[in-house]
Structure formats: C-alpha cells, structure tokens
Design an enzyme around this catalytic site. Structure first.
Site, PDB file in Angstrom:
ATOM      1  CE  LYS A   1      37.812  34.500  38.085  1.00 60.66           C
ATOM      2  NZ  LYS A   1      37.444  33.078  37.993  1.00 60.66           N
TER       3      LYS A   1
ATOM      4  CE  LYS B   1      31.265  29.026  37.455  1.00 59.48           C
ATOM      5  NZ  LYS B   1      31.017  28.513  38.758  1.00 59.48           N
TER       6      LYS B   1
ATOM      7  CB  THR C   1      35.246  30.296  36.744  1.00 57.35           C
ATOM      8  OG1 THR C   1      34.500  29.391  37.560  1.00 57.35           O
ATOM      9  CG2 THR C   1      34.337  30.903  35.697  1.00 57.35           C
TER      10      THR C   1
HETATM   11  P1  NAP Z   1      40.296  31.420  46.390  1.00 60.40           P
HETATM   12  O1  NAP Z   1      39.748  31.015  47.704  1.00 60.40           O
HETATM   13  O2  NAP Z   1      40.685  32.843  46.168  1.00 60.40           O
HETATM   14  O3  NAP Z   1      41.566  30.449  46.102  1.00 60.40           O
HETATM   15  C1  NAP Z   1      42.356  30.623  44.954  1.00 60.40           C
HETATM   16  C2  NAP Z   1      43.402  29.529  44.923  1.00 60.40           C
HETATM   17  O4  NAP Z   1      44.187  29.704  43.733  1.00 60.40           O
HETATM   18  C3  NAP Z   1      44.389  29.601  46.097  1.00 60.40           C
HETATM   19  O5  NAP Z   1      44.775  28.288  46.439  1.00 60.40           O
HETATM   20  C4  NAP Z   1      45.564  30.375  45.485  1.00 60.40           C
HETATM   21  O6  NAP Z   1      46.775  30.135  46.140  1.00 60.40           O
HETATM   22  C5  NAP Z   1      45.569  29.791  44.099  1.00 60.40           C
HETATM   23  N1  NAP Z   1      46.241  30.657  43.125  1.00 60.40           N
HETATM   24  C6  NAP Z   1      45.840  31.874  42.701  1.00 60.40           C
HETATM   25  N2  NAP Z   1      46.697  32.350  41.782  1.00 60.40           N
HETATM   26  C7  NAP Z   1      47.653  31.401  41.635  1.00 60.40           C
HETATM   27  C8  NAP Z   1      48.807  31.317  40.832  1.00 60.40           C
HETATM   28  N3  NAP Z   1      49.170  32.293  39.985  1.00 60.40           N
HETATM   29  N4  NAP Z   1      49.558  30.189  40.917  1.00 60.40           N
HETATM   30  C9  NAP Z   1      49.213  29.200  41.767  1.00 60.40           C
HETATM   31  N5  NAP Z   1      48.129  29.234  42.567  1.00 60.40           N
HETATM   32  C10 NAP Z   1      47.355  30.324  42.489  1.00 60.40           C
HETATM   33  O7  NAP Z   1      39.300  31.077  45.197  1.00 60.40           O
HETATM   34  P2  NAP Z   1      38.131  29.962  45.180  1.00 60.40           P
HETATM   35  O8  NAP Z   1      36.884  30.581  45.691  1.00 60.40           O
HETATM   36  O9  NAP Z   1      38.645  28.683  45.745  1.00 60.40           O
HETATM   37  O10 NAP Z   1      37.936  29.821  43.596  1.00 60.40           O
HETATM   38  C11 NAP Z   1      38.827  29.048  42.796  1.00 60.40           C
HETATM   39  C12 NAP Z   1      38.240  28.995  41.379  1.00 60.40           C
HETATM   40  O11 NAP Z   1      36.945  28.357  41.437  1.00 60.40           O
HETATM   41  C13 NAP Z   1      38.020  30.385  40.760  1.00 60.40           C
HETATM   42  O12 NAP Z   1      38.265  30.328  39.380  1.00 60.40           O
HETATM   43  C14 NAP Z   1      36.541  30.646  41.027  1.00 60.40           C
HETATM   44  O13 NAP Z   1      35.997  31.540  40.076  1.00 60.40           O
HETATM   45  C15 NAP Z   1      35.954  29.240  40.908  1.00 60.40           C
HETATM   46  N6  NAP Z   1      34.715  28.996  41.669  1.00 60.40           N
HETATM   47  C16 NAP Z   1      34.549  29.485  42.944  1.00 60.40           C
HETATM   48  C17 NAP Z   1      33.354  29.220  43.610  1.00 60.40           C
HETATM   49  C18 NAP Z   1      33.110  29.725  45.017  1.00 60.40           C
HETATM   50  O14 NAP Z   1      31.945  29.714  45.451  1.00 60.40           O
HETATM   51  N7  NAP Z   1      34.129  30.167  45.740  1.00 60.40           N
HETATM   52  C19 NAP Z   1      32.350  28.445  43.004  1.00 60.40           C
HETATM   53  C20 NAP Z   1      32.589  27.934  41.751  1.00 60.40           C
HETATM   54  C21 NAP Z   1      33.770  28.202  41.073  1.00 60.40           C
HETATM   55  P3  NAP Z   1      47.172  30.959  47.452  1.00 60.40           P
HETATM   56  O15 NAP Z   1      46.619  30.191  48.621  1.00 60.40           O
HETATM   57  O16 NAP Z   1      48.641  31.008  47.431  1.00 60.40           O
HETATM   58  O17 NAP Z   1      46.558  32.347  47.335  1.00 60.40           O
END
Ligand code: NAP
Length: 285
Positions: A237, A169, A94
């Site tokens: 965010k 979104k 997102t």
């Molecule tokens: P998360 O658990 O915090 O995981 C973030 C991922 O992004 C990790 O694999 C992290 O790597 C990687 N990352 C972050 N910064 C990076 C960079 N500069 N370069 C390369 N890799 C990077 O987040 P999440 O919950 O999976 O969410 C991921 C996305 O989906 C976000 O945009 C979020 O808003 C969206 N989303 C989340 C949900 C939910 O319920 N969680 C639902 C819908 C959409 P590391 O392992 O090295 O930290």
C-alpha cells in the site's frame, strides 16, 4: 494531557501501552471491540469508547493508527462532529500526503488541529518507545504535545506544512524496499553458497553493510519465519502511494516498481499478512 487512541493494531497497541504507562492514556477505541478489551485488561482505569466521537469528547489529544487512506477518512468522518476547538489529532498511519491535506482541512474547519505524524521503527520501535516520527502541519500545535509524543518516539522532527510528514515517510518506504531487496537477495546468495547463515548475519551486520532490517529480520527469515512485523500488504500500500507521488512529478522508481510486483506475487499466493521479509520466499534457492 488527556490522550485517546484509535486503532490498536501491531503499532497502535504498544503505542497505547506506552502512553498508559506514562499516565497519559484516558480512552481507546478499536473497530474490533475485543482488542480494546484486551488493552483494558492491561491498563487500570482505561475507558473504552463505544465509538470515535465518544472518545473525542473525552480527549485533548487523539492519536490514530489505522491501515490506509480510506480508513483514516472513515475515522475522521466519525470524529468531526465531536471535535472541539483546541483538540489536536495526530495521525501516525502511513497514508498519502493528498489525503492528509484533505482531512487536515476538514479538522481545521472545526477549530481543531491535525498533524500527519507517520512513524518508522517497526513494531519493536513502538514497543520500545523508540519510533522516529516525521511531522507535517502546524509547528505550534506540535510543540504543545511534544512532551506527550516523546513517550512513544525517540526522535520527532517537524518537516513542514501538512502532508510533508507523509512525503518524508514515502522516502523512508522507498529506502525500506531497497533494503529488503538487498538483504533478501544477499542472504539467498549466501544460502546458495552453502554458508552458515547465522554467522553471515553476525559478521556482515557489524560491517559497512550492516542495517536494522538485517539485524531484526535476518535471523527469523533464514528460519523461514515471517511473523509481522510489518505486513507485505501494508508496505505494498505504501509503495503504491510512493509510485503515484513519483508519477505526479514525472519520476520513475525502478526498485519500487520491482518490489510492487514481488509483493503482488506474495499477496496472490496468500502471504500478504506476513512480514515483508517474506520476500526471501521468492529469492531463496
Ligand atoms: P494492523 O496491525 O493491520 O492494524 C490496523 C489497525 O487499524 C487495527 O486496529 C484495525 O482495526 C484498524 N483499522 C483498519 N481499518 C479501519 C477502519 N476502516 N476503521 C477503524 N479502524 C480501522 O496495522 P499496523 O501494522 O498497526 O499499521 C498501522 C499503520 O501504521 C499503517 O498505516 C502502517 O502502514 C503504519 N506503520 C506500520 C508499521 C509496522 O511495522 N507494522 C511501521 C510503521 C508504520 P481492527 O483491529 O478492527 O482490524
């Protein structure tokens, strides 16, 4: 279709597992290498790329799931030199519509395609392959990969040109903020009325006020358990993006503004990595 994934967080990891189980996943990369190794331990014959460009060289379809705008830009910068005509990048993170329009432009200049495809449905949706996916960008590119995306998403809707997936979104995130406010406030009131909270959740969830958040987060929040799920810092965010988009068209979003303030309080007190249901902490008597 040879598929690679970049970003194995709360969402990316289960998405990768589903792609693997359907036989599509050939390669993965995660910034923190250990997470990629954990995935490889669950997936036979999965290659772990040493960097995003190495992954691009192996894949026709590249899925990305990273945190925020700057992270997507970093990943795209790393991918660009290795992109070949015909490669399709699908970003499920997102981020803002403006960012995806910029990066789509860069990707198209390399002869490849970029679709913004943010998802809704939470970690449960990712695990159960039941995500709702809202897609912006070239409709023909989407049709080429729809069958693969159906392995992770139950509903896939093309919304229009590049950026319109992310705008949709933003609509979703504004609603999620309102629902979080309503559910946490109502359950705090129920607690103040000394009602049995599990019974409140049971009966209310089967009536007109029933909703996904109450069903999935109600039982844990009333036990003071806020494991993510969807982190406060990530929703903060997203809501900051919504506010900027509303400002641009001269519109105010009062529920979003209130929720941003509440989340800032939670982040300042060390709860930014908890699930958004941690809003209950600020409401309960
Ligand atoms: P998360 O658990 O915090 O995981 C973030 C991922 O992004 C990790 O694999 C992290 O790597 C990687 N990352 C972050 N910064 C990076 C960079 N500069 N370069 C390369 N890799 C990077 O987040 P999440 O919950 O999976 O969410 C991921 C996305 O989906 C976000 O945009 C979020 O808003 C969206 N989303 C989340 C949900 C939910 O319920 N969680 C639902 C819908 C959409 P590391 O392992 O090295 O930290």
């Amino acid at each position: 279709m040879k598929t690679g994934i970049i970003g194995l967080g709360a969402m990316g990891f289960p998405i990768a597992m589903n792609l693997h189980q359907a036989g599509h996943l050939v390669c993965a990369w995660n910034r923190t290498h250990a997470t990629a190794e954990t995935l490889a331990a669950h997936c036979d014959n999965l290659e772990i790329a040493s960097n995003p460009a190495a992954l691009a060289a192996r894949c026709e379809l590249i899925l990305i799931s990273v945190s925020a705008d700057a992270d997507l830009r970093q990943v795209i910068d790393a991918l660009l030199p290795a992109l070949t005509p015909g490669t399709i990048i699908v970003d499920t993170s997102t981020v803002s519509s403006a960012t995806v329009r910029d990066v789509a432009h860069q990707v198209v200049a390399q002869g490849a395609q970029f679709l913004d495809a943010p998802v809704s449905g939470g970690v449960e949706g990712a695990k159960n392959a039941a995500l709702a996916m809202m897609v912006g960008g070239d409709a023909t590119a989407l049709e080429k990969i729809r069958t693969t995306l159906q392995v992770i998403a139950q509903r896939i809707v093309h919304m229009g040109p590049s950026g319109s997936g992310q705008a949709t979104k933003a609509v979703n995130q504004i609603m999620a903020a309102g629902i979080n406010q309503a559910v946490t406030e109502a359950l705090a009131f129920a607690q103040a009325m000394q009602l049995p909270l599990d019974k409140v959740i049971e009966v209310v969830s089967s009536g007109a006020a029933g909703n996904w958040f109450l069903n999935h987060r109600g039982p844990s929040m009333v036990r003071d358990s806020y494991a993510p799920g969807f982190k406060v810092a990530l929703h903060h965010k997203d809501l900051a993006i919504c506010k900027r988009m509303a400002d641009d068209v001269g519109m105010s979003l009062p529920v979003v503004e209130m929720t941003l303030m509440h989340y800032e309080k939670l982040i300042e007190t060390g709860y930014g990595d908890e699930d958004i249901s941690a809003l209950f902490r600020l409401k309960k008597p």
